[in-house]
Motif scaffolding. Structure first.
Motif, short mmCIF file in Angstrom:
data_model
loop_
_atom_site.label_atom_id
_atom_site.label_comp_id
_atom_site.label_asym_id
_atom_site.label_seq_id
_atom_site.Cartn_x
_atom_site.Cartn_y
_atom_site.Cartn_z
N SER A 59 0.80 -1.23 0.00
CA SER A 59 0.00 0.00 0.00
C SER A 59 0.82 1.27 0.00
O SER A 59 0.26 2.37 0.04
N GLY A 60 2.15 1.16 -0.04
CA GLY A 60 2.97 2.36 -0.04
C GLY A 60 2.67 3.23 1.17
O GLY A 60 2.56 2.74 2.30
N ALA A 179 -1.58 -1.62 -9.08
CA ALA A 179 -0.77 -2.72 -9.63
C ALA A 179 -1.25 -4.08 -9.12
O ALA A 179 -0.69 -5.11 -9.50
N HIS A 180 -2.25 -4.07 -8.26
CA HIS A 180 -2.70 -5.31 -7.61
C HIS A 180 -3.95 -5.83 -8.32
O HIS A 180 -5.01 -5.21 -8.29
N THR A 196 -3.42 2.56 -3.27
CA THR A 196 -2.57 3.21 -4.26
C THR A 196 -2.98 4.68 -4.33
O THR A 196 -4.16 5.01 -4.23
N SER A 197 -1.99 5.55 -4.51
CA SER A 197 -2.23 6.99 -4.51
C SER A 197 -1.69 7.62 -5.78
O SER A 197 -0.61 7.27 -6.26
N SER A 198 -2.42 8.62 -6.30
CA SER A 198 -1.93 9.37 -7.45
C SER A 198 -0.82 10.33 -7.02
O SER A 198 -0.04 10.78 -7.86
N GLY A 199 -0.75 10.61 -5.72
CA GLY A 199 0.27 11.52 -5.23
C GLY A 199 1.64 10.90 -5.11
O GLY A 199 2.65 11.61 -4.96
N ARG A 200 1.71 9.58 -5.16
CA ARG A 200 2.98 8.87 -5.09
C ARG A 200 3.00 7.80 -6.18
O ARG A 200 2.83 6.61 -5.89
N PRO A 201 3.17 8.15 -7.40
CA PRO A 201 3.16 7.16 -8.50
C PRO A 201 4.21 6.06 -8.28
O PRO A 201 5.33 6.33 -7.89
N GLY A 202 3.77 4.82 -8.50
CA GLY A 202 4.68 3.69 -8.36
C GLY A 202 4.82 3.17 -6.94
O GLY A 202 5.46 2.13 -6.73
N ALA A 203 4.21 3.83 -5.97
CA ALA A 203 4.29 3.35 -4.57
C ALA A 203 2.96 2.75 -4.18
O ALA A 203 1.93 3.41 -4.20
N GLY A 204 2.96 1.46 -3.83
CA GLY A 204 1.74 0.81 -3.42
C GLY A 204 0.98 0.22 -4.59
O GLY A 204 1.13 0.58 -5.73
#
Length: 204
Positions: A59-60, A179-180, A196-204
């Motif tokens: 989940s970043g 990505a899940h 997943t968040s749009s504020g941290r692309p690629g995290a979670g």
């Protein structure tokens, strides 16, 4: 005139941190009462909460970022200003009633008195102004109008991938893609949520 009697001393076996009680001719302790143990319930809650919200591979920083907004309100008494458009996607990767195909026999079940598990995808938006949200849930597209501020929309969980974009006018102001993948067949039960968040692309 007789001199005053010398002060009475405790026997060596009473030392240290004791005094003599002259009225009873015996030694008594002067140590402070023991400190009560810390609340195990409070410690358990703090540990559990930290484990849930801590950044993770699945989940970043999603849970931390969402919690920050409400923590500011709790500590200051005022809602923080939303200064950028952000979208979050949260969902499971399995249906709650699905059973693994890998031979697992001990499965998680809800405790008595708790709400039933929710098979849904949530799109949570923090917007500076109203916008259109285009969500793709399991490959099927759906759109809705989201107001400024914080707004959540639930969609039924479906097999496949999930994503969402926020459009204002002709501009896409936020995009989030999970990505899940939600799968029908899996070897082991896993009812944990992914974020997943749009504020941290690629995290979670």
């Amino acid at each position: 005139m007789r001199p005053p009697p010398p002060p009475e001393r405790c026997p060596s076996r009473c030392r240290p941190r004791r005094r003599c009680a002259r009225a009873t001719r015996r030694c008594t302790r002067t140590t402070s009462p023991p400190t009560p143990p810390p609340s195990t319930t409070r410690s358990r809650i703090r540990t559990t909460t930290s484990a849930i919200t801590a950044p993770s591979a699945n989940s970043g920083h999603t849970w931390v970022d969402i919690s920050d907004y409400y923590l500011v309100r709790l500590k200051t008494g005022a809602w923080p200003a939303i200064t950028r458009d952000t979208a979050y996607l949260t969902h499971r990767v399995q249906f709650a009633a699905a059973r693994p195909t890998g031979g697992q026999t001990k499965l998680m079940t809800p405790r008595a008195g708790t709400d039933p598990p929710r098979d849904s995808v949530e799109v949570l938006t923090f917007l500076v102004a109203p916008a259109t949200v285009n969500a793709t849930i399991g490959g099927a597209g759906q759109s809705y109008q989201a107001a400024a501020g914080v707004q959540a929309r639930l969609f039924p969980l479906a097999y496949g991938t999930n994503s969402a974009s926020v459009v204002r006018g002709a501009a896409t102001v936020a995009t989030v893609s999970s990505a899940h993948v939600v799968r029908k067949d899996f070897a082991a039960q896993d009812l944990g949520y992914r974020g997943t968040s749009s504020g941290r692309p690629g995290a979670g």
